[in-house]
Structures are given as structure tokens and as C-alpha cells.
Design an enzyme around this catalytic site. Structure first.
Site, PDB file in Angstrom:
ATOM      1  N   CYS A 145     -20.080  33.245   9.813  1.00 32.26           N
ATOM      2  CA  CYS A 145     -19.572  32.559   8.631  1.00 32.26           C
ATOM      3  C   CYS A 145     -18.539  33.425   7.937  1.00 32.26           C
ATOM      4  O   CYS A 145     -18.729  33.859   6.802  1.00 32.26           O
ATOM      5  CB  CYS A 145     -20.720  32.241   7.678  1.00 32.26           C
ATOM      6  SG  CYS A 145     -22.024  31.321   8.497  1.00 32.26           S
ATOM      7  N   GLY A 148     -10.986  57.251  27.794  1.00 33.04           N
ATOM      8  CA  GLY A 148     -12.138  56.360  27.681  1.00 33.04           C
ATOM      9  C   GLY A 148     -11.717  54.943  28.021  1.00 33.04           C
ATOM     10  O   GLY A 148     -12.015  54.404  29.084  1.00 33.04           O
ATOM     11  N   ARG A 149     -10.909  54.358  27.112  1.00 29.87           N
ATOM     12  CA  ARG A 149     -10.527  52.949  27.238  1.00 29.87           C
ATOM     13  C   ARG A 149      -9.904  52.637  28.590  1.00 29.87           C
ATOM     14  O   ARG A 149     -10.278  51.658  29.244  1.00 29.87           O
ATOM     15  CB  ARG A 149      -9.528  52.598  26.117  1.00 29.87           C
ATOM     16  CG  ARG A 149      -9.264  51.113  25.977  1.00 29.87           C
ATOM     17  CD  ARG A 149      -8.147  50.812  24.965  1.00 29.87           C
ATOM     18  NE  ARG A 149      -8.383  51.346  23.637  1.00 29.87           N
ATOM     19  CZ  ARG A 149      -9.022  50.708  22.661  1.00 29.87           C
ATOM     20  NH1 ARG A 149      -9.483  49.492  22.855  1.00 29.87           N
ATOM     21  NH2 ARG A 149      -9.176  51.288  21.482  1.00 29.87           N
ATOM     22  N   GLY A 170      -6.457  58.537  25.417  1.00 30.10           N
ATOM     23  CA  GLY A 170      -5.498  57.676  24.738  1.00 30.10           C
ATOM     24  C   GLY A 170      -4.518  56.977  25.657  1.00 30.10           C
ATOM     25  O   GLY A 170      -3.528  56.406  25.190  1.00 30.10           O
ATOM     26  N   TYR A 208     -14.896  49.865  24.011  1.00 32.55           N
ATOM     27  CA  TYR A 208     -14.802  49.570  22.575  1.00 32.55           C
ATOM     28  C   TYR A 208     -15.067  48.079  22.331  1.00 32.55           C
ATOM     29  O   TYR A 208     -14.296  47.406  21.648  1.00 32.55           O
ATOM     30  CB  TYR A 208     -13.439  49.983  22.021  1.00 32.55           C
ATOM     31  CG  TYR A 208     -13.103  51.432  22.252  1.00 32.55           C
ATOM     32  CD1 TYR A 208     -13.642  52.432  21.436  1.00 32.55           C
ATOM     33  CD2 TYR A 208     -12.282  51.817  23.306  1.00 32.55           C
ATOM     34  CE1 TYR A 208     -13.352  53.765  21.657  1.00 32.55           C
ATOM     35  CE2 TYR A 208     -11.980  53.158  23.537  1.00 32.55           C
ATOM     36  CZ  TYR A 208     -12.520  54.124  22.709  1.00 32.55           C
ATOM     37  OH  TYR A 208     -12.225  55.440  22.936  1.00 32.55           O
ATOM     38  N   GLU A 257      -9.276  63.385  29.020  1.00 35.85           N
ATOM     39  CA  GLU A 257     -10.550  62.737  28.697  1.00 35.85           C
ATOM     40  C   GLU A 257     -10.331  61.308  28.216  1.00 35.85           C
ATOM     41  O   GLU A 257     -10.590  60.978  27.064  1.00 35.85           O
ATOM     42  CB  GLU A 257     -11.329  63.554  27.665  1.00 35.85           C
ATOM     43  CG  GLU A 257     -10.510  63.959  26.457  1.00 35.85           C
ATOM     44  CD  GLU A 257     -11.293  64.779  25.429  1.00 35.85           C
ATOM     45  OE1 GLU A 257     -12.314  65.394  25.788  1.00 35.85           O
ATOM     46  OE2 GLU A 257     -10.851  64.798  24.272  1.00 35.85           O
TER      47      GLU A 257
END
Ligand SMILES: *Cc1c(COP(=O)(O)O)cnc(C)c1O
Length: 357
Positions: free
Chosen positions: A307, A240-241, A208, A336, A238
Site C-alpha cells: 500500500c 559482488g553485483r 563495482g 542486491y 572483490e
């Protein structure tokens, strides 16, 4: 991005593996004794995994699909398996391939125990304040104090070994806020684990770490974070981003430019079915125009081919003069991004994938 690196077949994802390697190595160095796991759900692309793997202590996976894929891609990397709602098949798979299983409920503990021995962390859902968080991971994730005590009571009669606690409580926090959160977790977890007789306790304080899409050059302060983490226990993070976001680009070209009722739209090949990040985060996605060196002269809304009025990358943002064929590269598309996007909506072609090494 160097215009020479633009692939011929657009839209394309371009992963900067050299930059990624340097970034993860520097995070690893800043963390000192704290273990670093990569949260695969941010981007499980095999090239990304292989680039990250030499610089991390393990990979966190959150489904049987991720577990199987990461194990095939990285046969020897330690894995931690988490996530709410694990099936029996997933638990059985995790017993064979994961070094740690994160338990989400007393019932899950009993189901896993019935399968045989495994090393577990109990996932805690603790009532700490996390001001400024983009997402607060409370709700169904982990267990409150009563359920944690219930698990600890059930454990002695099972073949499971309690190794520690896992807590991923918020995302989007800067280093001082993350340190404050980690200190609160450790302060709660150590007495809990001591009470339940855990030797050499492990505490996973989650991921995070903040990524600021409005400021692509700002980085989470890993040096401050690494220096400030409690040194009195075996700690694991841990993210990620914050590991992979900066090292992917979604590159495409302009199909049309038009002004409707006073608003200018730049219509790009592809769309948010390839890069869903700006829709899910509700932001204007950062980009550069690779075919123009001119400063912005007007404002426009960058949209894709879908659309739906939701197919917006960036709304009413400054742009240089643009015309069909101009090439736009969205940065910060390494996490992500492709893997959270609704690829099949409208049946447009998929993007191509390229790596800079
Ligand atoms: C998603 C997730 C992470 C990674 O979060 P980032 O915001 O990408 O750093 C880590 N741990 C758990 C349990 C998660 O669900």
C-alpha cells in the site's frame, strides 16, 4: 527462463546455479593472476556462496553477521573483513576468522592492535576522478592521505602486519574506466607501501564492475579488464553485483489488471518488499512474461501488493496482453535483491527459494 522451471509456490526466487558457476569460472579465467574475492553483501545465500566458492580466492564480508554466516557456510575459504564502524566484538571475531582486515581509521587501527596480531590492509579514500560512476564511495569510507600516513606511523609499535592497501572507490564503471581507476590506485599505492617497508605488497582495487539493468545481455568486459590490469604487483578485486546479478529471478503471477485514469496497472503477487532493486536503483526492472509468446501490444506499470505508490517494478513499459494467472519473471535478481528488501513491511508471505542445478 524455461516455463517448466516455474515453481508452484509463487512468488519465488529461482537461482540458476549452473549458469552462475559457468559465469564465475569464466571471470576467474579472464583475471589471470589477479585474485578474485566475492563481496558477500551482494547475495549471501548459502547456495550462492557454495556455488561461487570453488572459483574464487576468497570472500569479502562487511559485518560480524556476514563473517559468522560465511565462515559457517564455507569453513575453509579465505575471508577479508571490511566496513566502517566495526565493533570490538566484530574486530575480535575477524582476528580469528578473517585472513585480512581492512582498516578504516587510525582509531580503529589502535583498537585492533590492542586485541593482538592481525594482517591488515589500509582502506584508502583517494581523490581520483571516476566519471560515469553510479555510486562514488567517498564520504565516510576509508582514509585520506593524512589518515593513511597517521596509520603507517602508528603501525610499527603494534602487533599488526601491514600487507597492503584496499580501495573500493566507485561502482557502475565499465572495463576501460575500471582499468583507469585501478592504474591510478596502483600508481599511488606502490610508493606508499614501499615507503612503509611492505614486502610483497597487496593491492585490493575493490568491486563495482558495471551491471546494466537496461541491457540484460550486456556484460562487463572481464577479458579486457583482466588483460589490462597492472601485472607488477599482487592485485585483488572483490566484485559482488557483476558476479551474481544475472543468475537470480523473481518469479510471480498477475493478480489483477486495471486501467485507472488512462494508465494500466498490472498488480503482481508479492512486491518490492521481496525485490527492492528497482526502487533503490530507480530503474524499470527487466522481466519476461512466461505465459505469453505475444509481442507487446500496449504499455503498463507493473506494481506489487504494497500500500504505497513506491511499490513499482517497472513504469509504463511495453507488455503483451496480460490477465490474472499470467506468470512474470524478473531477471537480474541475483544481487542486491532479496537481501536488501524490507521483507516485513505489510506482513505478506515470504517468497519461496529454488535452485536450478
Ligand atoms: C559493496 C562492496 C563491494 C562490491 O561492490 P559491487 O558493486 O557489488 O561489485 C566490494 N567492496 C566493498 C568494500 C564494498 O563495500
Amino acid at each position: 527462463m524455461n516455463p517448466d522451471d516455474v515453481p508452484a509456490d509463487l512468488p519465488a526466487y529461482v537461482y540458476d546455479l549452473r549458469g552462475l558457476k559457468e559465469h564465475v569460472a569464466s571471470v576467474r579465467a579472464a583475471l589471470g593472476p589477479t585474485e578474485l574475492f566475492y563481496a558477500a553483501k551482494a547475495n549471501p545465500d548459502a547456495e550462492i556462496l557454495r556455488t561461487v566458492a570453488p572459483h574464487v580466492d576468497g570472500v569479502e564480508v562487511s559485518s560480524g553477521g556476514e563473517l559468522t554466516h560465511v565462515r559457517e557456510t564455507l569453513p575453509h575459504t579465505p575471508l577479508a573483513f571490511g566496513g566502517p564502524g566495526k565493533t570490538d566484538d566484530e574486530l575480535a571475531l575477524a582476528r580469528h576468522h578473517a585472513d585480512r582486515i581492512h582498516i578504516e581509521s587510525p582509531r580503529e587501527l589502535t583498537r585492533l592492535a590492542a586485541l593482538g596480531p592481525a594482517d591488515v590492509l589500509l582502506r584508502a579514500n583517494l581523490p581520483f576522478r571516476t566519471p560515469g560512476a553510479a555510486l562514488s564511495m567517498s564520504g565516510p569510507f576509508g582514509m585520506d592521505e593524512d589518515a593513511l600516513d597517521e596509520c603507517a606511523r602508528r603501525l610499527p609499535g603494534t602487533p599488526l602486519a601491514l600487507r597492503g592497501v584496499h580501495a573500493h572507490l566507485a561502482s557502475g564503471l565499465d572495463a576501460p574506466a575500471m582499468l583507469d581507476l585501478a592504474a591510478q590506485i596502483v600508481e599511488w599505492a606502490l610508493p606508499f607501501l614501499e615507503k612503509h617497508g611492505v614486502d610483497d605488497p597487496e593491492i585490493n582495487v575493490g568491486g563495482g564492475m558495471a551491471v546494466d539493468y537496461a541491457s540484460p545481455t550486456t556484460r562487463f568486459d572481464w577479458e579486457t579488464y583482466g588483460r589490462g590490469l597492472p601485472g607488477n604487483t599482487r592485485l585483488r578485486v572483490e566484485p559482488g553485483r557483476a558476479l551474481t546479478a544475472y543468475h537470480g529471478r523473481y518469479v510471480t503471477d498477475v493478480l489483477d489488471v486495471k486501467t485507472t485514469r488512462g494508465e494500466t496497472y498490472v498488480v503482481l503477487r508479492g512486491g518490492t518488499h521481496h525485490l527492492r532493486t528497482p526502487v533503490t536503483k530507480g530503474h524499470d526492472h527487466p522481466f519476461e512474461v512466461l505465459t505469453s509468446k505475444q509481442a507487446p501490444t500496449s504499455r503498463a506499470t507493473l506494481v506489487g501488493q504494497l500500500c504505497t505508490p513506491k511499490d513499482v517494478f517497472a513504469s509504463n513499459v511495453p507488455v503483451p496482453p496480460l490477465s490474472p494467472g499470467d506468470i512474470v519473471a524478473f531477471s537480474m535478481a541475483g544481487a542486491y535483491a532479496w537481501n536488501i528488501s524490507h521483507h516485513d513491511f505489510l506482513m505478506h508471505p515470504k517468497p519461496t527459494f529454488h535452485c536450478l542445478r
